[in-house]
Design an enzyme around this catalytic site. Structure first.
Site, PDB file in Angstrom:
ATOM      1  N   HIS A  76     -18.868 -21.540  47.950  1.00  0.00           N
ATOM      2  CA  HIS A  76     -19.195 -21.716  46.528  1.00  0.00           C
ATOM      3  C   HIS A  76     -17.934 -21.728  45.653  1.00  0.00           C
ATOM      4  CE1 HIS A  76     -23.619 -21.085  46.998  1.00  0.00           C
ATOM      5  NE2 HIS A  76     -23.234 -20.342  48.022  1.00  0.00           N
ATOM      6  N   ASN A  80     -29.933 -20.129  45.238  1.00  0.00           N
ATOM      7  CA  ASN A  80     -29.546 -21.512  45.524  1.00  0.00           C
ATOM      8  C   ASN A  80     -30.587 -22.462  44.954  1.00  0.00           C
ATOM      9  OD1 ASN A  80     -27.182 -20.973  46.918  1.00  0.00           O
ATOM     10  ND2 ASN A  80     -28.123 -21.099  48.948  1.00  0.00           N
ATOM     11  N   HIS A 104     -23.358 -10.448  42.915  1.00  0.00           N
ATOM     12  CA  HIS A 104     -23.656  -9.602  44.078  1.00  0.00           C
ATOM     13  C   HIS A 104     -25.173  -9.368  44.129  1.00  0.00           C
ATOM     14  CE1 HIS A 104     -23.725  -6.651  47.056  1.00  0.00           C
ATOM     15  NE2 HIS A 104     -22.907  -5.741  46.563  1.00  0.00           N
ATOM     16  N   TYR A 160     -20.692  -9.088  49.374  1.00  0.00           N
ATOM     17  CA  TYR A 160     -20.224  -9.560  48.063  1.00  0.00           C
ATOM     18  C   TYR A 160     -19.196  -8.644  47.407  1.00  0.00           C
ATOM     19  CZ  TYR A 160     -23.501 -13.419  48.377  1.00  0.00           C
ATOM     20  OH  TYR A 160     -24.153 -14.555  48.772  1.00  0.00           O
TER      21      TYR A 160
HETATM   22 FE1  HDE Z   1     -23.560 -16.140  49.485  1.00  0.00          FE
HETATM   23  N1  HDE Z   1     -21.605 -15.587  49.315  1.00  0.00           N
HETATM   24  N2  HDE Z   1     -23.604 -15.384  51.342  1.00  0.00           N
HETATM   25  N3  HDE Z   1     -25.458 -16.838  49.739  1.00  0.00           N
HETATM   26  N4  HDE Z   1     -23.521 -16.951  47.668  1.00  0.00           N
HETATM   27  C1  HDE Z   1     -20.825 -15.816  48.257  1.00  0.00           C
HETATM   28  O1  HDE Z   1     -19.430 -14.214  47.270  1.00  0.00           O
HETATM   29  C2  HDE Z   1     -22.688 -14.552  51.870  1.00  0.00           C
HETATM   30  C3  HDE Z   1     -26.232 -16.672  50.846  1.00  0.00           C
HETATM   31  C4  HDE Z   1     -24.555 -17.518  47.002  1.00  0.00           C
HETATM   32  O2  HDE Z   1     -21.211 -18.398  41.659  1.00  0.00           O
HETATM   33  C5  HDE Z   1     -19.503 -15.117  48.344  1.00  0.00           C
HETATM   34  O3  HDE Z   1     -18.332 -13.961  45.324  1.00  0.00           O
HETATM   35  C6  HDE Z   1     -23.116 -14.046  53.158  1.00  0.00           C
HETATM   36  C7  HDE Z   1     -27.599 -17.029  50.557  1.00  0.00           C
HETATM   37  C8  HDE Z   1     -24.111 -18.024  45.730  1.00  0.00           C
HETATM   38  O4  HDE Z   1     -19.857 -16.788  42.232  1.00  0.00           O
HETATM   39  C9  HDE Z   1     -19.599 -14.359  49.669  1.00  0.00           C
HETATM   40  C10 HDE Z   1     -24.345 -14.622  53.372  1.00  0.00           C
HETATM   41  C11 HDE Z   1     -27.608 -17.430  49.248  1.00  0.00           C
HETATM   42  C12 HDE Z   1     -22.754 -17.713  45.667  1.00  0.00           C
HETATM   43  C13 HDE Z   1     -20.968 -14.740  50.152  1.00  0.00           C
HETATM   44  C14 HDE Z   1     -24.640 -15.460  52.228  1.00  0.00           C
HETATM   45  C15 HDE Z   1     -26.265 -17.308  48.763  1.00  0.00           C
HETATM   46  C16 HDE Z   1     -22.424 -17.036  46.889  1.00  0.00           C
HETATM   47  C17 HDE Z   1     -18.304 -15.999  48.177  1.00  0.00           C
HETATM   48  C18 HDE Z   1     -25.258 -14.475  54.564  1.00  0.00           C
HETATM   49  C19 HDE Z   1     -28.791 -17.952  48.439  1.00  0.00           C
HETATM   50  C20 HDE Z   1     -21.779 -18.059  44.548  1.00  0.00           C
HETATM   51  C21 HDE Z   1     -17.683 -15.618  46.866  1.00  0.00           C
HETATM   52  C22 HDE Z   1     -25.444 -13.140  55.006  1.00  0.00           C
HETATM   53  C23 HDE Z   1     -29.801 -16.943  48.220  1.00  0.00           C
HETATM   54  C24 HDE Z   1     -21.830 -17.031  43.466  1.00  0.00           C
HETATM   55  C25 HDE Z   1     -18.487 -14.532  46.370  1.00  0.00           C
HETATM   56  C26 HDE Z   1     -20.885 -17.433  42.352  1.00  0.00           C
HETATM   57  C27 HDE Z   1     -21.157 -16.544  47.175  1.00  0.00           C
HETATM   58  C28 HDE Z   1     -21.468 -14.250  51.283  1.00  0.00           C
HETATM   59  C29 HDE Z   1     -25.809 -16.257  52.151  1.00  0.00           C
HETATM   60  C30 HDE Z   1     -25.925 -17.668  47.421  1.00  0.00           C
HETATM   61  C31 HDE Z   1     -18.497 -14.611  50.647  1.00  0.00           C
HETATM   62  C32 HDE Z   1     -22.330 -13.102  54.047  1.00  0.00           C
HETATM   63  C33 HDE Z   1     -28.788 -16.948  51.519  1.00  0.00           C
HETATM   64  C34 HDE Z   1     -24.927 -18.760  44.684  1.00  0.00           C
HETATM   65  O5  HDE Z   1     -19.510 -12.993  49.484  1.00  0.00           O
END
Ligand code: HDE
Length: 715
Positions: free
Chosen positions: A77, A150, A341, A364
């Protein structure tokens, strides 16, 4: 010079412009220590032509700061755009939750929203085929609540353990860092073809959902099942939805690729411009509420993030409205530094045991530590809670708070016992006491193993043109996969979803659909697993189709904020131009004139101003095209290859095209010479009122997708 900079900032455009420059307005240039700078052009030297001196603290401070301007981009993202807004509740949900922003209808809760793509780097194109992030930070009176969702309601994987693998597979390949922001490559398809649990989500990403027309025209989903908890401590399962008031719309894939070249900031710019011009984007918050007693009544598991709860089984209740009404003042300070988060919850909202969500609850905060560099990231203005923060956490990089007193521990008597714990009745957060009686295992429930039924449901629910787009998307992506055995594995998975889908994709690839799923289909199972338990299977789901899943059934009642290109040259008919322009603008559309050159263009009477020339404009940046008549204008446009391309391309991308007066003659020079009128190709000689009416209706329908199968035009 005096400091005149204390006026309160309003929301008018002038105020915003002032705000963008106010940093330096009526102020002396200073160093970071507040020392006024006398020369910002020359470094300190030993003589005019001599070497620079180490003593130059002004140069060193400026360059050192510059050297450290970048922070690590988000691992996923990274590419995004944000905006401020408000959330207003329609009806109290106090029966289900005690969260103030969901119970108090008098409240207006401030929010910050960030939209994003997932795979690309921070500078990548907005129009990649990808999932879009839809993250909302609610600054509630009881603390920050983040709904980090999402625009697709399911996820690729069921367990957090697989997330690094998924992301490594979709990111550019490690040896040559190619391709940028694209899933169309070997490693992504290698991985997902070995992970049947991804079949459902991959189908969504191959659909038009993955190439939205605008952030303002896409849905949002919390994805996981969460809990609402009321004052009595009763819990209700909840799925969160965002429904855009402008409806859900997408662009064509060929168009998406061209937009990526013409304007890689297309979505970012669209959001920015809509807010600047007062067309505030709006979504309704929807909830699907499921009684705890009904947890096991569905043919899928509520804890499985690869499943939706079809709206036909549990209706989405609209409970409030989100309005984005203010652009950030500074991209880095706000959009880049915002830290979401899913673990930022407030009393009244709680988690379930969805194993993907559980992993996210760790990830997060951890990511902010490397991205923002300090456990004090919550003190950055965009991340600050509006509820007061008092605790015994201290120090760390870039600490802003100046804590007073001698106690930074609890219990204490020297600080009068403060800060003290809150009773639940005083708003203290207490986790939902879900009863767990289980063995500690690395395992997955058998109720997670139906990977195909909902993919089939999604495919069956699409209109004919949406199905065709899905077929073409798979065919595009798999044509870029170099290894036939990977393509074959994908075809095997597709045949488990829908035979006709698999056959259609196979024919684009010049391959046969394999008889059955390749064995072993799932490399992604534990070494000692009972294989039968991991065998993907299909459970018939209740409804064969779910109309809510098709974007064809979305709201199509307005042309508000749609961008209409007016193509013209010297001598265009003034009356035709003004009449149609007026009608479109009254209906809320934005009209922009494109001519062989920019500036004032003489019309049959008076002039109009061309904002773009064919050098800078392209049909893919507009929703529809109008060409007014006027003999000399039409003759010039006919001799302009980019004008011909403009109209051919608009037709190919199924957009509304209207021509008035003798503009009809223009068509003879394009590939549309013999094209029949359709609801979106409006050729009207005399009656401008009827033309405008039909044109507005066609634009509100978004596209005439049927053209794709009926008449193909090169562009
Ligand atoms: Fe994320 N995800 N994600 N994700 N995610 C990040 O956090 C992660 C997942 C989502 O505009 C990171 O600050 C893991 C699902 C959005 O700043 C990180 C897993 C969904 C955003 C991270 C998931 C999301 C992130 C990268 C599986 C939809 C952007 C930078 C266990 C429900 C937020 C950050 C923004 C961002 C980890 C799966 C949505 C790396 C480990 C499912 C919208 O922490």
């Amino acid at each position: 010079m005096t400091k005149k900079n204390s006026q309160k900032k309003g929301n008018s455009k002038e105020d915003k412009l002032l705000a963008h420059t106010e940093d330096g307005k009526d102020q002396f240039l200073t160093t970071n220590q507040g020392v006024r700078v006398n020369d910002n052009q020359n470094s300190l030297k030993a003589g005019e032509r001599g070497p620079s001196l180490l003593e130059d603290f002004i140069l060193r401070e400026k360059i050192t700061h510059f050297d450290h301007e970048r922070i690590p981009e988000r691992i996923v993202h990274a590419r995004g755009a944000g905006a401020h807004g408000v959330f207003k509740l329609y009806d109290s949900l106090s029966k289900y939750t005690k969260a103030g922003f969901l119970t108090d209808t008098a409240r207006e809760t401030s929010v910050f929203v960030r939209f994003s793509t997932v795979a690309g780097s921070r500078g990548s194109t907005d129009l990649a085929r990808d999932v879009r992030g839809f993250a909302v930070k609610f600054y509630t009176d009881e603390g920050v609540f983040d709904l980090v969702g999402n625009n697709i309601p399911v996820f690729f994987i069921q367990d957090a353990m697989k997330f690094p693998d998924l992301i490594h597979a979709v990111k550019p390949e490690p040896h040559n860092e190619i391709p940028q922001a694209a899933s169309a490559h070997d490693t992504f398809w290698d991985f997902v073809s070995l992970m049947p649990e991804s079949a459902h989500m991959v189908l969504w990403t191959m659909s038009d959902r993955a190439i939205p027309r605008s952030f303002r025209m896409m849905e949002g989903f919390g994805v996981h099942t969460f809990r609402l908890v009321n004052e009595e401590g009763k819990s209700t399962f909840v799925k969160f939805h965002w429904k855009p008031l402008l409806g859900m719309h997408s662009v064509a894939w060929d168009e998406a690729q061209k937009i990526s070249g013409r304007d890689p900031d297309f979505h970012r710019r669209d959001l920015w411009e809509a807010i600047e011009s007062g067309d505030f984007p709006e979504w309704e918050l929807g909830v699907q509420l499921i009684d705890e007693a009904d947890e096991h009544k569905f043919p899928f598991d509520l804890l499985d993030p690869t499943k939706i709860v079809p709206e036909e089984l549990v209706p989405v209740q609209k409970v409030g409205k989100l309005t984005l009404n203010r652009n950030p003042d500074n991209f880095f300070a706000e959009t880049e530094q915002v830290a979401f988060h899913p673990g930022h919850v407030v009393p009244g909202i709680d988690f379930t045991n969805d194993p993907l969500l559980q992993g996210r609850l760790f990830s997060y905060t951890d990511t902010q530590l490397s991205r923002l560099g300090s456990p004090n990231f919550h003190e950055i203005p965009i991340n600050r809670s509006i509820a007061p923060v008092h605790n015994n956490q201290r120090d760390g990089h870039m600490r802003q708070t100046i804590n007073k007193g001698v106690t930074s521990y609890q219990p204490n008597s020297l600080g009068g016992g403060c800060p003290y714990q809150a009773m639940i009745a005083d708003g203290g957060f207490s986790s939902y006491p879900e009863r767990i009686d289980a063995n500690k295992v690395r395992d997955r429930s058998e109720s997670f193993s139906d990977h195909f039924s909902q993919a089939t449901l999604f495919y069956n629910s699409q209109s004919a043109y949406e199905q065709q787009h899905i077929i073409e998307a798979y065919s595009f992506e798999l044509s870029k996969v170099n290894y036939p055995h990977i393509r074959k594995r994908v075809l095997g998975l597709l045949s488990a979803i829908d035979k006709s889908l698999a056959t259609a994709v196979a024919s684009y690839l010049g391959m046969e659909v394999p008889e059955e799923l390749e064995k072993p289909i799932n490399e992604g199972i534990p070494a000692d697993a009972d294989k039968s338990k991991y065998e993907p299977r299909q459970v018939k789901q209740k409804s064969a189709t779910s109309p809510a899943l098709s974007m064809a059934n979305t709201i199509k009642d307005s042309i508000a904020t749609r961008k209409i290109a007016f193509l013209l040259a010297n001598g265009a008919d003034a009356d035709e131009l003004t009449t149609v322009k007026k009608a479109l603008e009254e209906a809320g559309a934005v009209v922009e004139v494109i001519a062989p050159r920019i500036g004032d263009i003489p019309l049959s009477e008076g002039t109009t101003t061309a904002k773009h020339s064919f050098l800078t404009a392209s049909s893919v940046l507009f929703d529809a095209v109008f060409i007014p008549g006027g003999k000399s204008s039409i003759e010039s446009l006919k001799a302009e290859p980019d004008a011909l391309l403009f109209v051919n391309e608009a037709y190919r991308h199924c957009k509304a095209i209207a021509l008035s007066g003798d503009a009809k003659d223009f068509l003879s020079a394009t590939s549309l010479a013999n094209a029949k009128e359709d609801p979106g190709l409006i050729v009207q000689q005399n009656d401008l009122g009827t033309l405008a009416k039909h044109f507005i209706k066609a634009i509100s329908q978004h596209r005439v997708w049927e053209r794709e199968t009926k008449r193909k035009v090169p562009a």
